[in-house]
Design a protein around this motif. Structure first.
Motif, PDB file in Angstrom:
ATOM      1  N   ARG A  75       0.891  -0.976  -0.460  1.00  0.00           N
ATOM      2  CA  ARG A  75       0.280   0.069   0.477  1.00  0.00           C
ATOM      3  C   ARG A  75       1.099   0.654  -0.148  1.00  0.00           C
ATOM      4  O   ARG A  75       0.776   2.611  -0.644  1.00  0.00           O
ATOM      5  CB  ARG A  75      -1.260  -0.298   1.076  1.00  0.00           C
ATOM      6  CG  ARG A  75      -1.785   0.983   0.957  1.00  0.00           C
ATOM      7  CD  ARG A  75      -2.738   0.592   1.896  1.00  0.00           C
ATOM      8  NE  ARG A  75      -4.125   2.018   1.238  1.00  0.00           N
ATOM      9  CZ  ARG A  75      -4.718   2.175   0.863  1.00  0.00           C
ATOM     10  NH1 ARG A  75      -4.746   1.586  -0.215  1.00  0.00           N
ATOM     11  NH2 ARG A  75      -5.123   3.005   1.698  1.00  0.00           N
ATOM     12  N   THR A  76       2.215   1.267   0.678  1.00  0.00           N
ATOM     13  CA  THR A  76       3.181   2.281   1.208  1.00  0.00           C
ATOM     14  C   THR A  76       3.533   2.183  -0.752  1.00  0.00           C
ATOM     15  O   THR A  76       3.841   3.588  -1.294  1.00  0.00           O
ATOM     16  CB  THR A  76       3.998   1.979   1.965  1.00  0.00           C
ATOM     17  OG1 THR A  76       3.022   1.882   3.205  1.00  0.00           O
ATOM     18  CG2 THR A  76       5.182   3.644   2.382  1.00  0.00           C
ATOM     19  N   THR A  77       4.091   1.779  -0.859  1.00  0.00           N
ATOM     20  CA  THR A  77       4.482   1.988  -2.505  1.00  0.00           C
ATOM     21  C   THR A  77       3.453   1.884  -3.748  1.00  0.00           C
ATOM     22  O   THR A  77       3.966   3.438  -4.661  1.00  0.00           O
ATOM     23  CB  THR A  77       4.926   0.038  -3.343  1.00  0.00           C
ATOM     24  OG1 THR A  77       5.639  -0.424  -1.698  1.00  0.00           O
ATOM     25  CG2 THR A  77       5.796   0.541  -4.599  1.00  0.00           C
ATOM     26  N   GLU A  78       2.291   1.914  -3.763  1.00  0.00           N
ATOM     27  CA  GLU A  78       1.549   2.358  -4.458  1.00  0.00           C
ATOM     28  C   GLU A  78       1.287   3.786  -3.903  1.00  0.00           C
ATOM     29  O   GLU A  78       0.687   4.535  -5.100  1.00  0.00           O
ATOM     30  CB  GLU A  78      -0.158   1.314  -3.921  1.00  0.00           C
ATOM     31  CG  GLU A  78      -0.081  -0.626  -4.655  1.00  0.00           C
ATOM     32  CD  GLU A  78      -0.913  -0.705  -4.508  1.00  0.00           C
ATOM     33  OE1 GLU A  78      -2.323   0.344  -3.843  1.00  0.00           O
ATOM     34  OE2 GLU A  78      -0.966  -1.728  -4.650  1.00  0.00           O
ATOM     35  N   THR A  79       0.572   3.945  -3.235  1.00  0.00           N
ATOM     36  CA  THR A  79       1.042   5.369  -2.725  1.00  0.00           C
ATOM     37  C   THR A  79       2.107   5.959  -3.281  1.00  0.00           C
ATOM     38  O   THR A  79       2.071   7.160  -3.448  1.00  0.00           O
ATOM     39  CB  THR A  79       0.642   5.440  -1.545  1.00  0.00           C
ATOM     40  OG1 THR A  79      -0.528   4.945  -1.524  1.00  0.00           O
ATOM     41  CG2 THR A  79       0.363   7.244  -0.268  1.00  0.00           C
ATOM     42  N   SER A  80       3.315   5.417  -3.051  1.00  0.00           N
ATOM     43  CA  SER A  80       4.380   6.830  -3.556  1.00  0.00           C
ATOM     44  C   SER A  80       4.437   6.861  -4.607  1.00  0.00           C
ATOM     45  O   SER A  80       4.779   7.988  -5.553  1.00  0.00           O
ATOM     46  CB  SER A  80       5.300   5.484  -2.841  1.00  0.00           C
ATOM     47  OG  SER A  80       5.991   5.760  -1.459  1.00  0.00           O
ATOM     48  N   HIS A  81       4.742   5.470  -5.657  1.00  0.00           N
ATOM     49  CA  HIS A  81       4.703   5.274  -6.734  1.00  0.00           C
ATOM     50  C   HIS A  81       3.318   6.696  -7.411  1.00  0.00           C
ATOM     51  O   HIS A  81       3.668   7.031  -8.808  1.00  0.00           O
ATOM     52  CB  HIS A  81       3.654   4.264  -7.299  1.00  0.00           C
ATOM     53  CG  HIS A  81       5.057   3.586  -7.709  1.00  0.00           C
ATOM     54  ND1 HIS A  81       6.177   3.174  -6.543  1.00  0.00           N
ATOM     55  CD2 HIS A  81       5.938   3.464  -9.136  1.00  0.00           C
ATOM     56  CE1 HIS A  81       6.868   2.013  -6.874  1.00  0.00           C
ATOM     57  NE2 HIS A  81       6.745   2.034  -8.202  1.00  0.00           N
ATOM     58  N   LEU A  82       1.448   6.512  -7.085  1.00  0.00           N
ATOM     59  CA  LEU A  82       0.595   7.725  -6.886  1.00  0.00           C
ATOM     60  C   LEU A  82       1.952   9.078  -6.932  1.00  0.00           C
ATOM     61  O   LEU A  82       0.614   9.442  -7.713  1.00  0.00           O
ATOM     62  CB  LEU A  82      -0.551   7.134  -6.163  1.00  0.00           C
ATOM     63  CG  LEU A  82      -1.638   8.288  -6.870  1.00  0.00           C
ATOM     64  CD1 LEU A  82      -1.784   7.840  -8.606  1.00  0.00           C
ATOM     65  CD2 LEU A  82      -2.448   7.579  -5.493  1.00  0.00           C
ATOM     66  N   ILE A  83       2.258   9.117  -5.812  1.00  0.00           N
ATOM     67  CA  ILE A  83       2.589  11.107  -5.356  1.00  0.00           C
ATOM     68  C   ILE A  83       3.680  10.746  -6.920  1.00  0.00           C
ATOM     69  O   ILE A  83       3.056  12.170  -7.432  1.00  0.00           O
ATOM     70  CB  ILE A  83       3.174  10.979  -4.539  1.00  0.00           C
ATOM     71  CG1 ILE A  83       1.800  11.166  -3.482  1.00  0.00           C
ATOM     72  CG2 ILE A  83       4.131  11.889  -4.241  1.00  0.00           C
ATOM     73  CD1 ILE A  83       1.833  10.462  -1.920  1.00  0.00           C
ATOM     74  N   ARG A  99       2.056  11.733 -10.281  1.00  0.00           N
ATOM     75  CA  ARG A  99       0.966  13.107 -10.191  1.00  0.00           C
ATOM     76  C   ARG A  99       1.934  13.910 -10.267  1.00  0.00           C
ATOM     77  O   ARG A  99       1.653  15.264 -10.956  1.00  0.00           O
ATOM     78  CB  ARG A  99      -0.081  13.182  -8.674  1.00  0.00           C
ATOM     79  CG  ARG A  99      -1.149  11.775  -9.415  1.00  0.00           C
ATOM     80  CD  ARG A  99      -2.039  12.355  -8.077  1.00  0.00           C
ATOM     81  NE  ARG A  99      -3.059  11.517  -8.692  1.00  0.00           N
ATOM     82  CZ  ARG A  99      -4.171  11.476  -8.308  1.00  0.00           C
ATOM     83  NH1 ARG A  99      -3.922  11.459  -7.072  1.00  0.00           N
ATOM     84  NH2 ARG A  99      -5.254  10.136  -8.588  1.00  0.00           N
ATOM     85  N   GLY A 158      -2.277   7.810 -12.944  1.00  0.00           N
ATOM     86  CA  GLY A 158      -1.188   7.391 -12.328  1.00  0.00           C
ATOM     87  C   GLY A 158      -0.664   6.274 -13.292  1.00  0.00           C
ATOM     88  O   GLY A 158      -0.812   6.245 -14.105  1.00  0.00           O
TER      89      GLY A 158
END
Length: 182
Positions: free
Chosen positions: A4-12, A15, A168
């Motif tokens: 989940r943290t990796t997914e959030t990082s890649h999304l940030i 963007r 993303g």
């Protein structure tokens, strides 16, 4: 790092890259439109250089699992783009490498990644020819050949920027060879 943290990082990262692509394009085109106003174009040049650095870092973070050495080389090209007098060729090579890694990892739609690979290869081939005066003379934004050569990259970058802002990137699958049986 958790999934989940990796997914959030890649999304940030995606963007930030999407916004930066649009900002970079706007600053570059504005700089061309205001070519006679040195104070303004100097500030815009500084902003485009900083944008190249931000794009290098964010795209590196998105693509490094697909090929760490190629991602580092692409990042280096974006850094050289930010500081070099021959920024266009470093831009083209960096874009070619990053687009190959985006394609390799299926991080963006395949057709979009191929558009960038082809647009980048076109630039990598034509820019040195233009620099040598063998194709349409020296690079000049008043020459129609220059706009024609850069148009596919402009289309790609605008579409990619919007894609990154809205969707993303797909979660990367590391490009690692499977372990061998003993």
């Amino acid at each position: 790092m958790t999934t989940r943290t990796t997914e959030t990082s890649h999304l940030i990262y995606a963007r930030v890259a999407g916004f930066t692509f649009l900002f970079y394009i706007a600053a570059g085109i504005t700089s061309l439109a205001l070519a006679g106003r040195t104070n303004v174009t100097d500030v815009l040049a500084l902003l485009t250089s900083f944008s190249a650095l931000v794009l290098g870092v964010t795209l590196y973070m998105i693509t490094r699992e697909q090929g760490p050495a190629l991602a580092m080389l692409a990042l280096t090209c974006r850094v050289l783009e930010a500081v070099s007098g021959e920024a266009a060729i470093f831009f083209a090579v960096g874009s070619m490498l990053f687009s190959w890694l985006l394609l390799r990892g299926r991080l963006i739609p395949v057709a979009l990644a191929w558009l960038c690979v082809l647009a980048s290869v076109l630039l990598v081939v034509i820019l040195p020819l233009q620099l040598a005066g063998l194709l349409g003379g020296p690079t000049s934004w008043s020459a129609s050949i220059t706009w024609l050569v850069w148009l596919p990259m402009l289309v790609f970058e605008v579409v990619l920027a919007l894609w990154l802002l809205i969707k993303g990137v797909a979660m990367p699958t590391p490009n690692v060879a499977p372990p061998r049986a003993a």
